[in-house]
Scaffold this active site. Sequence first.
Site, PDB file in Angstrom:
ATOM      1  N   HIS A 480       0.911  -1.076  -0.193  1.00 15.98           N
ATOM      2  CA  HIS A 480      -0.589  -0.144  -0.534  1.00 15.98           C
ATOM      3  C   HIS A 480       0.497   1.316  -0.179  1.00 15.98           C
ATOM      4  O   HIS A 480       0.447   2.275  -0.116  1.00 15.98           O
ATOM      5  CB  HIS A 480      -1.251   0.065   1.127  1.00 15.98           C
ATOM      6  CG  HIS A 480      -2.183   0.840   0.770  1.00 15.98           C
ATOM      7  ND1 HIS A 480      -2.686   2.195   0.543  1.00 15.98           N
ATOM      8  CD2 HIS A 480      -3.939   0.320   1.113  1.00 15.98           C
ATOM      9  CE1 HIS A 480      -3.572   2.520   0.112  1.00 15.98           C
ATOM     10  NE2 HIS A 480      -4.469   1.549   0.976  1.00 15.98           N
ATOM     11  N   ASP A 484      -1.862   1.660  -4.235  1.00 18.65           N
ATOM     12  CA  ASP A 484      -2.699   2.043  -3.596  1.00 18.65           C
ATOM     13  C   ASP A 484      -4.329   1.521  -4.021  1.00 18.65           C
ATOM     14  O   ASP A 484      -4.015   0.024  -5.515  1.00 18.65           O
ATOM     15  CB  ASP A 484      -3.933   3.952  -3.539  1.00 18.65           C
ATOM     16  CG  ASP A 484      -3.756   4.603  -4.405  1.00 18.65           C
ATOM     17  OD1 ASP A 484      -3.713   3.486  -5.337  1.00 18.65           O
ATOM     18  OD2 ASP A 484      -3.923   5.377  -4.316  1.00 18.65           O
TER      19      ASP A 484
END
Length: 507
Positions: A480, A484
Site C-alpha cells: 500500500h 494504492d
Amino acid sequence: MATSLARNLLTRAARRSTLTSFPTHAALPSLQHPLLRWFSSYPPHEVVGMPSLSPTMESGSISSWNVSEGDSFGAGDVLCSVETDKATVDFEAQDDGIVAKIIAEAGPGEIACGTPIMVTVEDEGSVAAFKDFVADVGAAAASAAPAPAPAVEAPAAPAAPTPPPSLAPSPAPSSAGERVVASPRAHTLAKQMGYGDISALRIVGTGPGGRIIAQDVSEYDPSTAVIAASDSVASPASAPAAATSASSTPSSPTASRSSPAPQPIRGPGYVDHVLPPHAIELASRLHSSKRNVPHYYLTIDLSLDNLLALRSDLNSSLKLESGGITVNDLLLKAAAAAMKTVPAANASWMDDSFVRVYDSVDVNVVVGNGSSLYSPVIKDVGRKGLMAVSEEFARVSSVVEEEDAAAEGAEGFGDVGTFTVVNLGMFGIKSCAPIVREPQACALALGAIENRIVPNDGGGEDGEIYKESVMMTATLSCDHRVVDGAVGAQWLAAFKNHVENPVTLLL
C-alpha cells in the site's frame, strides 16, 4: 578476593532483562523494562522496574495492582495495569515468582520508565525479609540509562546504504561457565533436574532479550547439545556472508548450495528436517516482507475462453510439440502487458523516501515445492515474444525438476525481479493471497481453471441467460505504500482485458 567479589556484585547488579509478554488483547511493541538482580544481605530477589510499553513512552502510572505482597504468580498472570498516555495495558508475568514488596502504589502519579515498582522472590520464606526494603532508585536509573555515545574526532566515511531488514538470528547458546541471563526459577529447576549450574548448559532462552526461563530448562534435551554446539561454532563465520547475500540484489547462490543437503535429525517422537541455505534465505525474505510491507489484496474472476482458443490456434499453426505454448506462458505475458498499461505497479519502495519505477518487467515465477522451492526470474517479459517466454519458463522448470543442485549456477536463480507470479492452479487451489516479496510492490496468485455457470451477457441465439465458461480467479497482493487501491484496481482491469482479449498479447 574482595575486589573480585565486588566486581561481580556490581556487574550482576547492572544486568538488565525483561519479565513481560504481550497482552492477548492488544498488539503492542516490545514491553521492555529493567529487571535488576540485587546481591546484598537480602535473600535472592529481583527488582522490577516500570516497563516501557511503547517506543515513545517515558513514564506511566499504575492504575491498579492485581497482586498483593506475599501472593504467588505464574507465567501469563497479570501483575498490574499500567496507564500510558494512549491506553491502559496489562503488565503480564513471563515466569513464576512471589511478590515480596510493592514499591510503587497505585495512583495517578507518573513513574519514569525503569523506576523500581516491585520486588519478586522465588522462596515464600524470603518475603518477610523485604518488609522494610527500600530500592536504590539512583542505581536503577543509572543501569537503565543508555551509555553516552563516544565523541567523534574526525569525519567518518559515508555510510553504506542500509540493507533491507532480515531475520535476526536467535541468541547463541552460552558457553560452559559463562554468565547467563536467567530467572531464579530457571536456576533452581536446573539444579533440581540434575543439570547443575545453568551456565554449563547450552540453552537458548526464549524469554525477552534471550532470557532463560523455567520452561526452557524443563524442555532442555541434552542429546541436542552437541548439534547446537556445532551450529553455534559455524554461525559467526557464516553470519557476515549471509547478511551480505540478503542485502540489496541477491548474488549468485552457487556458493551457498554447493554443500550436500543436510540429513534429517531424529529425536524421541519427532524428526527435524534441516533446510538448505536457499530455502532459509527465501523464508527469511518472506518473513521480513510480511512483517514490513502493509499488504492488501484484490481479487478478480477471469474468463479464459478466448485465451484457450488462441493457445490452440498458435500451437496448431506452429505445429509445436511437447505442450507448446501453455496457459501459464500467456498469463505471464498478460501480466507484463498490464505493467505496460499501469507502470506505477512495476515499482519498489526505496529507503522510506522515494518510489522507484522500473522500465523492464522482470517476473519471478515460483516453481517447485517444499525445500526445493525456487523463484527464478524471467527478465524483460514485456519485450519478449510468447515463444521466448515459453522457452525461458520451460528452461527454469526443467532445472528444478531434474536436480536441485543444477540450480546452483543457473541463470536467473537467486535474482529478485520487479514482480512475482504464483500459480497454484495445479494443486486445485481456487484463490490465494501471496506475500509481496521486498523490494517488489505486487505479487499475483493464479487459481485453478474450472468450468463455471456464468451470466450470458450477450443473450445468445437460443435466448439462454446463463452459459458455461472456463474461469480462473486471480488475486493481486499490493504494497500500500507504493500501489494504492485505485492503482491496484486499474492493474487488475488491464490484466483482465489482456486475458479476455488475448490478441493484444501479439502486438
